[in-house]
Write an enzyme that holds these catalytic residues in place. Structure first.
Site, PDB file in Angstrom:
ATOM      1  N   HIS A  73       0.848  -1.197   0.000  1.00 30.67           N
ATOM      2  CA  HIS A  73       0.000   0.000   0.000  1.00 30.67           C
ATOM      3  C   HIS A  73       0.888   1.253   0.000  1.00 30.67           C
ATOM      4  O   HIS A  73       1.791   1.388   0.827  1.00 30.67           O
ATOM      5  CB  HIS A  73      -0.939   0.015   1.208  1.00 30.67           C
ATOM      6  CG  HIS A  73      -1.952   1.106   1.104  1.00 30.67           C
ATOM      7  ND1 HIS A  73      -3.154   0.937   0.453  1.00 30.67           N
ATOM      8  CD2 HIS A  73      -1.927   2.392   1.510  1.00 30.67           C
ATOM      9  CE1 HIS A  73      -3.823   2.082   0.478  1.00 30.67           C
ATOM     10  NE2 HIS A  73      -3.098   2.987   1.110  1.00 30.67           N
ATOM     11  N   HIS A  96       0.139  12.018  -5.271  1.00 35.40           N
ATOM     12  CA  HIS A  96      -0.381  12.035  -3.895  1.00 35.40           C
ATOM     13  C   HIS A  96       0.761  11.825  -2.901  1.00 35.40           C
ATOM     14  O   HIS A  96       0.913  12.582  -1.933  1.00 35.40           O
ATOM     15  CB  HIS A  96      -1.436  10.921  -3.759  1.00 35.40           C
ATOM     16  CG  HIS A  96      -1.961  10.746  -2.374  1.00 35.40           C
ATOM     17  ND1 HIS A  96      -3.149  11.291  -1.944  1.00 35.40           N
ATOM     18  CD2 HIS A  96      -1.455  10.096  -1.293  1.00 35.40           C
ATOM     19  CE1 HIS A  96      -3.344  10.982  -0.671  1.00 35.40           C
ATOM     20  NE2 HIS A  96      -2.331  10.251  -0.241  1.00 35.40           N
ATOM     21  N   GLU A  97       1.564  10.814  -3.141  1.00 34.48           N
ATOM     22  CA  GLU A  97       2.651  10.498  -2.192  1.00 34.48           C
ATOM     23  C   GLU A  97       3.685  11.619  -2.137  1.00 34.48           C
ATOM     24  O   GLU A  97       4.166  11.984  -1.076  1.00 34.48           O
ATOM     25  CB  GLU A  97       3.321   9.174  -2.555  1.00 34.48           C
ATOM     26  CG  GLU A  97       2.395   7.961  -2.467  1.00 34.48           C
ATOM     27  CD  GLU A  97       1.656   7.853  -1.143  1.00 34.48           C
ATOM     28  OE1 GLU A  97       2.191   8.303  -0.121  1.00 34.48           O
ATOM     29  OE2 GLU A  97       0.520   7.350  -1.147  1.00 34.48           O
ATOM     30  N   HIS A 132      -6.414   0.341   5.681  1.00 31.34           N
ATOM     31  CA  HIS A 132      -6.351   1.256   6.825  1.00 31.34           C
ATOM     32  C   HIS A 132      -6.966   0.682   8.094  1.00 31.34           C
ATOM     33  O   HIS A 132      -6.748   1.211   9.174  1.00 31.34           O
ATOM     34  CB  HIS A 132      -7.034   2.577   6.456  1.00 31.34           C
ATOM     35  CG  HIS A 132      -6.423   3.209   5.232  1.00 31.34           C
ATOM     36  ND1 HIS A 132      -6.566   2.673   3.968  1.00 31.34           N
ATOM     37  CD2 HIS A 132      -5.637   4.297   5.079  1.00 31.34           C
ATOM     38  CE1 HIS A 132      -5.911   3.415   3.091  1.00 31.34           C
ATOM     39  NE2 HIS A 132      -5.337   4.412   3.732  1.00 31.34           N
ATOM     40  N   HIS A 191       2.891  14.383   0.135  1.00 31.97           N
ATOM     41  CA  HIS A 191       3.292  14.171   1.534  1.00 31.97           C
ATOM     42  C   HIS A 191       4.763  14.547   1.724  1.00 31.97           C
ATOM     43  O   HIS A 191       5.135  15.220   2.682  1.00 31.97           O
ATOM     44  CB  HIS A 191       3.137  12.692   1.904  1.00 31.97           C
ATOM     45  CG  HIS A 191       1.719  12.225   2.016  1.00 31.97           C
ATOM     46  ND1 HIS A 191       0.780  12.873   2.767  1.00 31.97           N
ATOM     47  CD2 HIS A 191       1.080  11.139   1.505  1.00 31.97           C
ATOM     48  CE1 HIS A 191      -0.377  12.207   2.705  1.00 31.97           C
ATOM     49  NE2 HIS A 191      -0.221  11.156   1.941  1.00 31.97           N
TER      50      HIS A 191
HETATM   51  O1  X8Z Z   1      -4.183   5.349   1.361  1.00 34.81           O
HETATM   52  C1  X8Z Z   1      -4.148   6.229   0.515  1.00 34.81           C
HETATM   53  C2  X8Z Z   1      -2.825   6.748  -0.002  1.00 34.81           C
HETATM   54  C3  X8Z Z   1      -1.757   6.710   1.011  1.00 34.81           C
HETATM   55  S1  X8Z Z   1      -2.027   7.821   2.303  1.00 34.81           S
HETATM   56  C4  X8Z Z   1      -2.395   5.911  -1.186  1.00 34.81           C
HETATM   57  N1  X8Z Z   1      -5.306   6.704  -0.003  1.00 34.81           N
HETATM   58  C5  X8Z Z   1      -6.611   6.199   0.413  1.00 34.81           C
HETATM   59  C6  X8Z Z   1      -6.814   4.762  -0.007  1.00 34.81           C
HETATM   60  O2  X8Z Z   1      -6.056   4.259  -0.842  1.00 34.81           O
HETATM   61  O3  X8Z Z   1      -7.762   4.139   0.482  1.00 34.81           O
HETATM   62  C7  X8Z Z   1      -5.427   7.765  -0.992  1.00 34.81           C
HETATM   63  C8  X8Z Z   1      -6.888   7.896  -1.277  1.00 34.81           C
HETATM   64  C9  X8Z Z   1      -7.623   7.097  -0.245  1.00 34.81           C
HETATM   65 ZN    ZN Z   2      -1.771   9.782   1.628  1.00 31.15          ZN
END
Ligand code: X8Z
Ligand code: ZN
Length: 614
Positions: free
Chosen positions: A355, A385-386, A513, A389
């Protein structure tokens, strides 16, 4: 491990180091407690405590990040044990700091000291009870959950073992109902084993949060937004109500088109949409089914995945491409160590947490990403996105460790996404990825693709923590974990499980998550905020194009404005940072609604006479 943001379980530490989905922790020397809270509780004593704690935090973060990095890049029993040990140390230190900080609750201190003390009280993601056996157990559970997810795979009936990356690719491209179902079910075989661990983690995390004075862990998570926890929950509802009419029309149109593809027996037109048909393992963003729902005569005519291949983009070139957007705004290039130490591709010979995540190991210049990049347009966005950060981390590195964080956690998630909103046809032409810019008649197609990714995500971004908050409050008990998950999926997203779920199913665990222990409301916020940031920076850049065609590429004024906010870190309540950029102190969904307004008008027209809703 975890960090203020990252993943896993534990806790972490204050702002330091980390960021978003990554991990790390803190606390260096748990064996030598910083008993610097003197008996006399004065502002001077508070200062002394904050200074001493800052030094500990720096060390703890570095140690915790390193252990977490190694574990996530090389998942074995040994690295998990080392990561759990570092996590335990960080968490114990974090709890100790929070308790000590609370002693100054009624002491008159400066506003800056109060902010730092509050940050110490609130920043643990998974606080441990004050009992070393329990804190060790909690850290071990976090590492185990992380490993179960990272090592997860599915062996098909024919004996083929598939990784999440392989299954993700099939979910994106297959249009075979049964094949999609097999992938969807297959991935969810990884999570029943997580359930007993998750139950215990929730018990211990709640006990830890209660020890710090919160009613439960969910209340602690909600208290991190410079406003009362209950007001935060109401804010999320308010923002969702603003977006819901747009979502409902998108859902209605997509369900009709899927009914045409798969048959209305498979996609009943008065029911939630089966979750495996939306191009994504979690039905969280739907851009991969764009071809099934593309508006007639309005297709922009290019597919970024194909354009990347046609232009020989490999994984590194994709990252370099994203980096050059940031440097075009005036940000300094990434350091050499970023290129040496990051993980860009899935190793063939070991288990890693694939991930995507961004890391800040030392709060100086040792920033990295860890990602099993696929050469797709979707991952090109994730790379932006990365890097968002990483550039944020570097921008706030001169803040005190307490403030080395985003203004609120939604900001951290919004920055790179906001840059990706500038990856418009005009920009793609400028960097040579496409030859012609589609004309205005293709705008509905462009907006549709973006809405499938961004608008479709919003109710998912909301429901994940609605579920966790109910778990932590006890409203949802372990027997009902899975049914409550699907009730929320249906209520918010209008998406349903494609088959009856087994009694032992633990579908939340199949979303990174949840085992990773990363709060999720941040992504909901980010999806609202990024459109506000986009609108504001486009204005600063002097943009005259329609907002969905605006790119701030090469615009140093927009870059400077963005940097001003990034540099602030979390030194001010997020409302102050928000004001700097948008002029408002309150979040608002009008920017996303305005952005998609031509599409919404088009959708309403298409949906006329239909029975929408789920
Ligand atoms: O987890 C993430 C990023 C890393 S912070 C890739 N995201 C969420 C997911 O993948 O569920 C970005 C959008 C939502
Ligand atoms: Zn992120």
């Amino acid at each position: 491990m975890q960090s203020t943001f990252k993943l896993t379980t534990a806790a972490i530490l204050v702002a330091a180091s980390l960021s978003t989905c990554n991990g790390d922790n803190t606390a260096k020397n748990a064996a030598k407690p910083a008993n610097v809270v003197s008996k006399a509780l004065t502002a001077q004593a508070a200062e002394k405590f904050l200074v001493a704690t800052e030094q500990e935090l720096v060390q703890l973060n570095l140690e915790g990040s390193r252990a977490a990095w190694i574990n996530s890049n090389f998942i074995t029993q040994d690295t998990s044990a080392l990561a759990a040990a570092a996590d335990q140390k960080s968490t114990e230190a974090g709890v100790r700091f929070a308790m000590q900080a609370a002693k100054f609750d009624s002491v008159e201190v400066s506003a800056d000291q109060r902010r730092k003390l509050n940050i110490l009280k609130q920043s643990l993601v998974m606080p441990a009870p004050q009992n070393s056996a329990k804190s060790a157990e909690l850290a071990k559970i976090g590492a185990e959950l992380n490993s179960l997810y990272g090592k997860g795979n599915y062996t098909t009936k024919s004996g083929e073992t598939l990784s999440l990356g392989e299954m993700t690719a099939t979910m994106a491209t297959s249009r075979d109902y049964d094949e999609l179902l097999a992938m969807w079910q297959g991935w969810r075989t990884i999570s029943p084993a997580m359930k007993p661990l998750y139950i215990r983690q929730a018990e211990l995390g709640n006990e830890g949060a209660q020890g710090l004075g919160y009613t439960d862990l969910g209340a602690m998570w909600r208290s991190n937004y410079d406003m009362p926890a209950d007001d935060f929950a109401k804010e999320l509802d308010r923002l969702w109500q603003q977006v819901k009419p747009l979502y409902d029309d998108l859902h209605c149109y997509v369900r009709t088109e899927l009914g045409k593809t798969y048959g209305e027996d498979k996609v009943p037109q008065d029911q939630p949409i089966p979750a495996h048909l939306l191009g994504n393992m979690w039905a969280q963003s739907w851009g991969n089914i764009y071809d099934l729902v593309a508006p007639e005569n309005a297709d922009p005519g290019y597919d970024l995945t194909k354009q990347l291949a046609a232009n020989n983009y490999n994984e590194i070139k994709m990252v370099k491409g994203a980096e050059s957007f940031f440097t075009s705004l005036g940000f300094e290039a990434l350091p050499a160590t970023f290129w040496q130490r990051s993980l860009f591709t899935k190793p063939a010979d070991r288990d890693v947490v694939c991930h995507a995540s961004a890391w800040d190991l030392d709060a100086k210049d040792d920033i990295r990403i860890k990602m099993c990049i696929q050469k797709t347009g979707e991952d090109f966005s994730v790379i932006h996105h990365e890097l968002g950060h990483n550039f944020y981390q570097r921008a706030y590195q001169n803040q005190p460790v307490y403030y080395q964080n985003s203004a609120n956690d939604g900001f951290h998630e919004a920055i790179g996404d906001r840059i990706a909103l500038s990856v418009t046809p005009k920009y793609l032409k400028e960097i040579g990825l496409i030859d012609t810019i589609p004309d205005e008649s293709k705008d509905i197609g462009l907006l549709m693709k973006m809405a499938l990714d961004k608008v479709a995500f919003i109710p998912f971004g909301l429901m994940v923590d609605q579920w966790r908050w109910k778990v932590y409050s006890g409203e949802v008990t372990p027997e009902n974990y899975n049914s409550a998950w699907w009730e929320l999926r249906e209520k918010y997203q209008g998406v349903t499980a494609p088959t009856a779920r087994n009694a032992n199913a633990f579908d939340p665990g199949a979303k990174y998550h949840v085992p990773g222990g990363v709060p999720y409301s941040r992504y909901f916020l980010a999806h609202i905020q990024q459109f506000e940031f986009h609108r504001a920076l486009c204005e600063i850049s002097g943009n005259t194009d329609p907002i969905h065609r605006c790119s701030i590429y090469n615009n140093k004024e927009a870059g400077a404005a963005l940097n001003t906010v990034l540099e602030m870190g979390s030194s001010q309540p997020w409302q102050a940072a928000y004001k700097v950029l948008t002029g408002n102190e309150q979040m608002d969904a009008t920017a996303i609604i305005d952005y998609f307004s031509p599409l919404h008008t088009w959708l309403k027209d298409k949906n006329q006479g239909k029975q929408c809703g789920f």
